[in-house]
Design an enzyme around this catalytic site. Structure first.
Site, PDB file in Angstrom:
ATOM      1  N   HIS A 266      22.063  20.092   5.677  1.00  0.00           N
ATOM      2  CA  HIS A 266      22.471  18.920   4.901  1.00  0.00           C
ATOM      3  C   HIS A 266      21.250  18.045   4.584  1.00  0.00           C
ATOM      4  CE1 HIS A 266      26.697  17.367   4.115  1.00  0.00           C
ATOM      5  NE2 HIS A 266      25.971  16.450   3.519  1.00  0.00           N
ATOM      6  N   ASP A 297      18.838  25.984   1.587  1.00  0.00           N
ATOM      7  CA  ASP A 297      18.295  24.771   0.982  1.00  0.00           C
ATOM      8  C   ASP A 297      17.672  23.902   2.063  1.00  0.00           C
ATOM      9  OD1 ASP A 297      20.271  23.173   2.217  1.00  0.00           O
ATOM     10  OD2 ASP A 297      21.386  22.797   0.373  1.00  0.00           O
TER      11      ASP A 297
HETATM   12  C1  FNR Z   1      23.617  15.733   0.144  1.00  0.00           C
HETATM   13  N1  FNR Z   1      24.155  16.932   0.594  1.00  0.00           N
HETATM   14  C2  FNR Z   1      25.490  17.200   0.385  1.00  0.00           C
HETATM   15  N2  FNR Z   1      26.019  18.398   0.762  1.00  0.00           N
HETATM   16  C3  FNR Z   1      27.309  18.685   0.530  1.00  0.00           C
HETATM   17  O1  FNR Z   1      27.745  19.780   0.864  1.00  0.00           O
HETATM   18  N3  FNR Z   1      28.130  17.764  -0.070  1.00  0.00           N
HETATM   19  C4  FNR Z   1      27.683  16.546  -0.468  1.00  0.00           C
HETATM   20  O2  FNR Z   1      28.420  15.753  -1.026  1.00  0.00           O
HETATM   21  C5  FNR Z   1      26.325  16.232  -0.214  1.00  0.00           C
HETATM   22  N4  FNR Z   1      25.820  15.015  -0.557  1.00  0.00           N
HETATM   23  C6  FNR Z   1      24.473  14.767  -0.424  1.00  0.00           C
HETATM   24  C7  FNR Z   1      23.960  13.560  -0.869  1.00  0.00           C
HETATM   25  C8  FNR Z   1      22.591  13.323  -0.791  1.00  0.00           C
HETATM   26  C9  FNR Z   1      22.039  12.030  -1.297  1.00  0.00           C
HETATM   27  C10 FNR Z   1      21.726  14.307  -0.252  1.00  0.00           C
HETATM   28  C11 FNR Z   1      20.240  14.083  -0.198  1.00  0.00           C
HETATM   29  C12 FNR Z   1      22.246  15.481   0.214  1.00  0.00           C
HETATM   30  C13 FNR Z   1      23.272  17.991   1.142  1.00  0.00           C
HETATM   31  C14 FNR Z   1      22.716  18.857   0.020  1.00  0.00           C
HETATM   32  O3  FNR Z   1      23.698  19.711  -0.499  1.00  0.00           O
HETATM   33  C15 FNR Z   1      21.560  19.755   0.482  1.00  0.00           C
HETATM   34  O4  FNR Z   1      21.972  20.491   1.592  1.00  0.00           O
HETATM   35  C16 FNR Z   1      20.275  19.019   0.803  1.00  0.00           C
HETATM   36  O5  FNR Z   1      20.074  17.927  -0.070  1.00  0.00           O
HETATM   37  C17 FNR Z   1      19.107  19.988   0.677  1.00  0.00           C
HETATM   38  O6  FNR Z   1      17.925  19.405   1.069  1.00  0.00           O
HETATM   39  P1  FNR Z   1      16.834  18.771   0.053  1.00  0.00           P
HETATM   40  O7  FNR Z   1      16.599  19.735  -1.080  1.00  0.00           O
HETATM   41  O8  FNR Z   1      17.393  17.460  -0.405  1.00  0.00           O
HETATM   42  O9  FNR Z   1      15.644  18.608   0.938  1.00  0.00           O
END
Ligand code: FNR
Length: 374
Positions: A266, A297
């Site tokens: 996440h 990711d």
């Molecule tokens: C997320 N992520 C995320 N994952 C998910 O399954 N549902 C969601 O609603 C969200 N919302 C979310 C908001 C924000 C602001 C961030 C930064 C992240 C996690 C996202 O899918 C992912 O796993 C990470 O952002 C990957 O890492 P990097 O590329 O941001 O370093």
């Protein structure tokens, strides 16, 4: 990119820090607790060294790949992230247009600030799209089933089920900033994600009622059986389990008949001090033994990072925050630029590594830095 002021993803992040209000920037950039995992996601890529092959004809390079049966122009997709309208007024609509324009898979978050149907329409019929569901919020099966039906009708081809959010991680910057999504966006988010009705209290403030997943008891009751149940209602959609961080979780996901597992923490926003995703990938690859596809990711900011993840066994990679930084910079244009940048870097890295196609990227091309120290 002569004369260009934004030549890498970090440039876009710096720009986002200038243009976004502090509360929003910290929300997007931050991680849980001491943010150990957040930093490790990046640092772990730096500890991996590349071992190039030389004198191969790399005049033409092919980045296409088939992922869950769909032909992708390149292996870099868009991770589901919440609240794109807090980064740019056009929000998810801009992201969808950029995804369509760059032939990128867009995974739409169930905490999007735009209805999933509108995102699909903005991207057009050719935009490759998956929908992310959280088995976390208090959404009961009726609400989940409603979302799944809508996603099928709007042409989403896979469900990405996020499993690392039984409760929200503790993001201390948000606590200090008292960060809350602006009410005008919160309304859109809840309606889009749940179809729930939102009440107004007598004093005019909003009551997110049943739909709020900020409540501490959110979703503790959902479990692996719900993944199995999703399979029975999702029609032809594939099922991907996101946030697999151990071989045990990968085994369990396979036992429940998923089509792919997604190694993710996440972006360091949930349980702090879990390892970097790129460190977990080999363990998951070993456990899966080719039985399903694997995505990853977290911390991917360079074409060389993409190449390392593919070498270690990912079929595709996804980026979260870089898309937000592109949005903050200039909406659709910024997201397009960020994705193109990463793709150009990937092609450059492939050429320097002696790889004409993704299939030429091998496990032996990556070594841990410790193997070079006596
Ligand atoms: C997320 N992520 C995320 N994952 C998910 O399954 N549902 C969601 O609603 C969200 N919302 C979310 C908001 C924000 C602001 C961030 C930064 C992240 C996690 C996202 O899918 C992912 O796993 C990470 O952002 C990957 O890492 P990097 O590329 O941001 O370093």
């Amino acid at each position: 990119r002569p004369g260009c002021t934004h030549v890498n993803v970090a440039d876009y992040e710096r720009r986002a820090k200038v243009v976004l209000p502090k509360g929003e920037f910290d929300y997007f950039a931050g991680g849980a607790n001491d943010m150990v995992t957040l930093r490790e996601n990046r640092a772990a890529y730096r500890r991996l060294r590349l071992r190039p092959r030389v004198l191969r004809d790399v005049s033409s390079v092919d980045t296409t790949r088939t992922v869950l049966g769909e032909r992708m122009a390149h292996p870099i997709g868009i991770s589901p992230t919440a609240e794109h309208r807090a980064a740019h007024d056009d929000g998810e609509l801009a992201t969808a247009r950029a995804a369509a324009g760059t032939c990128s898979m867009m995974v739409v978050s169930s905490s999007a600030t735009t209805a999933l149907e509108d995102v699909a329409t903005a991207g057009g019929p050719n935009m490759q799209r998956w929908f992310q569901l959280s088995l976390s919020s208090r959404k009961n099966r009726t609400v989940l089933a409603g979302l799944v039906r809508r996603a099928i009708a709007a042409g989403y081809t896979a469900l990405v089920v996020t499993v690392d959010r039984p409760v929200l991680g503790r993001r201390e910057a948000d606590l200090r900033n008292c960060y809350e999504l602006a009410p005008r966006l919160a309304e859109g988010r809840v309606v889009s994600a749940t179809g729930a009705r939102i009440g107004r209290r007598p004093d005019g403030t909003m009551d997110l009622g049943q739909a709020s997943d900020a409540r501490p008891e959110a979703g503790k009751s959902l479990n692996w059986d719900d993944v199995h149940w999703l399979r029975t209602i999702c029609g032809d959609m594939k099922i991907v389990v996101k946030s697999v961080m151990t071989r045990e979780a990968a085994e369990e996901a396979l036992a429940h008949g998923v089509d792919a597992v997604w190694v993710s923490n996440h972006g360091g926003r949930q349980l702090d001090t879990v390892p970097a995703t790129i460190e977990i990938l080999p363990e998951v690859v070993q456990a899966v033994r080719g039985r399903c596809e694997i995505f990853v990711d977290g911390g991917i900011r360079r074409g060389t990072d993409v190449l390392k993840a593919l070498a270690l066994g990912a079929s595709a990679v996804f980026i979260g925050r870089p898309v937000i930084w592109g949005l903050a910079h200039s909406g659709e244009h910024g997201v397009t630029d960020v994705i193109n940048l990463l793709n150009e870097e990937l092609v450059q890295a492939m050429r320097l590594m002696g790889c004409k196609k993704l299939g030429d990227i091998e496990r032996s091309m990556v070594a841990h830095q410790s193997s070079y120290h006596a």
